[in-house]
Design a protein around this motif. Sequence first.
Motif, PDB file in Angstrom:
ATOM      1  N   GLN A 276       0.846  -1.187   0.000  1.00 23.95           N
ATOM      2  CA  GLN A 276       0.000   0.000   0.000  1.00 23.95           C
ATOM      3  C   GLN A 276       0.882   1.237   0.000  1.00 23.95           C
ATOM      4  N   GLU A 277       0.611   2.140  -0.917  1.00 25.32           N
ATOM      5  CA  GLU A 277       1.375   3.372  -0.995  1.00 25.32           C
ATOM      6  C   GLU A 277       0.885   4.338   0.078  1.00 25.32           C
ATOM      7  N   GLN A 278       1.814   4.910   0.797  1.00 20.79           N
ATOM      8  CA  GLN A 278       1.434   5.859   1.827  1.00 20.79           C
ATOM      9  C   GLN A 278       2.601   6.761   2.190  1.00 20.79           C
ATOM     10  N   VAL A 279       2.279   7.874   2.829  1.00 21.45           N
ATOM     11  CA  VAL A 279       3.289   8.739   3.416  1.00 21.45           C
ATOM     12  C   VAL A 279       2.898   8.962   4.863  1.00 21.45           C
ATOM     13  N   VAL A 280       3.893   9.004   5.733  1.00 24.16           N
ATOM     14  CA  VAL A 280       3.660   9.149   7.163  1.00 24.16           C
ATOM     15  C   VAL A 280       4.534  10.266   7.695  1.00 24.16           C
ATOM     16  N   GLU A 281       3.882  11.258   8.294  1.00 22.77           N
ATOM     17  CA  GLU A 281       4.602  12.387   8.869  1.00 22.77           C
ATOM     18  C   GLU A 281       4.893  12.148  10.344  1.00 22.77           C
ATOM     19  N   SER A 282       5.929  12.805  10.830  1.00 18.17           N
ATOM     20  CA  SER A 282       6.250  12.766  12.253  1.00 18.17           C
ATOM     21  C   SER A 282       7.045  14.004  12.602  1.00 18.17           C
ATOM     22  N   GLY A 283       7.179  14.238  13.903  1.00 21.14           N
ATOM     23  CA  GLY A 283       8.025  15.326  14.365  1.00 21.14           C
ATOM     24  C   GLY A 283       7.287  16.545  14.883  1.00 21.14           C
ATOM     25  N   GLY A 284       5.983  16.566  14.746  1.00 16.62           N
ATOM     26  CA  GLY A 284       5.239  17.713  15.241  1.00 16.62           C
ATOM     27  C   GLY A 284       5.261  17.775  16.758  1.00 16.62           C
ATOM     28  N   GLY A 285       4.825  18.906  17.293  1.00 16.19           N
ATOM     29  CA  GLY A 285       4.777  19.057  18.735  1.00 16.19           C
ATOM     30  C   GLY A 285       4.564  20.493  19.138  1.00 16.19           C
ATOM     31  N   LEU A 286       4.788  20.739  20.420  1.00 16.60           N
ATOM     32  CA  LEU A 286       4.642  22.075  20.996  1.00 16.60           C
ATOM     33  C   LEU A 286       6.021  22.708  21.106  1.00 16.60           C
ATOM     34  N   VAL A 287       6.149  23.912  20.606  1.00 11.58           N
ATOM     35  CA  VAL A 287       7.439  24.595  20.630  1.00 11.58           C
ATOM     36  C   VAL A 287       7.228  26.064  20.950  1.00 11.58           C
ATOM     37  N   GLU A 288       8.176  26.644  21.618  1.00 13.05           N
ATOM     38  CA  GLU A 288       8.075  28.063  21.966  1.00 13.05           C
ATOM     39  C   GLU A 288       8.362  28.932  20.754  1.00 13.05           C
ATOM     40  N   ALA A 289       7.765  30.091  20.756  1.00 15.48           N
ATOM     41  CA  ALA A 289       8.017  31.049  19.689  1.00 15.48           C
ATOM     42  C   ALA A 289       9.519  31.336  19.615  1.00 15.48           C
ATOM     43  N   GLY A 290      10.006  31.371  18.376  1.00 15.51           N
ATOM     44  CA  GLY A 290      11.432  31.565  18.174  1.00 15.51           C
ATOM     45  C   GLY A 290      12.214  30.271  18.097  1.00 15.51           C
ATOM     46  N   GLY A 291      11.563  29.172  18.414  1.00 17.03           N
ATOM     47  CA  GLY A 291      12.232  27.880  18.437  1.00 17.03           C
ATOM     48  C   GLY A 291      12.292  27.209  17.090  1.00 17.03           C
ATOM     49  N   SER A 292      12.781  25.966  17.100  1.00 18.35           N
ATOM     50  CA  SER A 292      12.967  25.191  15.877  1.00 18.35           C
ATOM     51  C   SER A 292      12.331  23.822  16.020  1.00 18.35           C
ATOM     52  N   LEU A 293      12.045  23.226  14.876  1.00 24.02           N
ATOM     53  CA  LEU A 293      11.439  21.902  14.859  1.00 24.02           C
ATOM     54  C   LEU A 293      11.772  21.249  13.529  1.00 24.02           C
ATOM     55  N   ARG A 294      11.919  19.921  13.545  1.00 26.94           N
ATOM     56  CA  ARG A 294      12.151  19.190  12.315  1.00 26.94           C
ATOM     57  C   ARG A 294      11.012  18.197  12.101  1.00 26.94           C
ATOM     58  N   LEU A 295      10.389  18.301  10.959  1.00 24.86           N
ATOM     59  CA  LEU A 295       9.369  17.344  10.561  1.00 24.86           C
ATOM     60  C   LEU A 295       9.976  16.337   9.586  1.00 24.86           C
ATOM     61  N   SER A 296       9.478  15.117   9.650  1.00 28.18           N
ATOM     62  CA  SER A 296       9.925  14.067   8.741  1.00 28.18           C
ATOM     63  C   SER A 296       8.716  13.459   8.040  1.00 28.18           C
ATOM     64  N   CYS A 297       8.973  12.954   6.852  1.00 29.21           N
ATOM     65  CA  CYS A 297       7.919  12.292   6.086  1.00 29.21           C
ATOM     66  C   CYS A 297       8.549  11.129   5.338  1.00 29.21           C
ATOM     67  N   VAL A 298       8.021   9.952   5.570  1.00 26.99           N
ATOM     68  CA  VAL A 298       8.533   8.753   4.914  1.00 26.99           C
ATOM     69  C   VAL A 298       7.499   8.243   3.932  1.00 26.99           C
ATOM     70  N   ALA A 299       7.923   8.032   2.704  1.00 29.08           N
ATOM     71  CA  ALA A 299       7.035   7.496   1.667  1.00 29.08           C
ATOM     72  C   ALA A 299       7.315   6.011   1.486  1.00 29.08           C
TER      73      ALA A 299
END
Length: 117
Positions: A1-24
Amino acid sequence: QEQVVESGGGLVEAGGSLRLSCVASPRSLSIADLAWSRQVPGKEREFVARINWISGSTNYAGDVKGRFTITNDNAKNTVFLDMKSLNPEDTAIYYCKAQPLFGREIWGQGTQVTLSS
């Protein structure tokens, strides 16, 4: 089955950084490009960034250019979205979309990014 799955979201303070990932998947999926979009409840989904799987060329929405960076790992069919200098307006559900070389686009379920002021 073809799909993409995201991860890495969350709560972060203003001015901060975050990395999202997506695997196909599956690994054999031939990809033309992968893109990130985001959506706030009550508003339309908006484009954020895209990367061409073959050339590596990228493009960004105006309000994230210079703050967000999209990269990919071809060997792992994975795309990343590195986000910095985040602000409350970046709060949204972030969706990954794969465009295969053949066939219809594939959307993920999304990952929530929330900024605390």
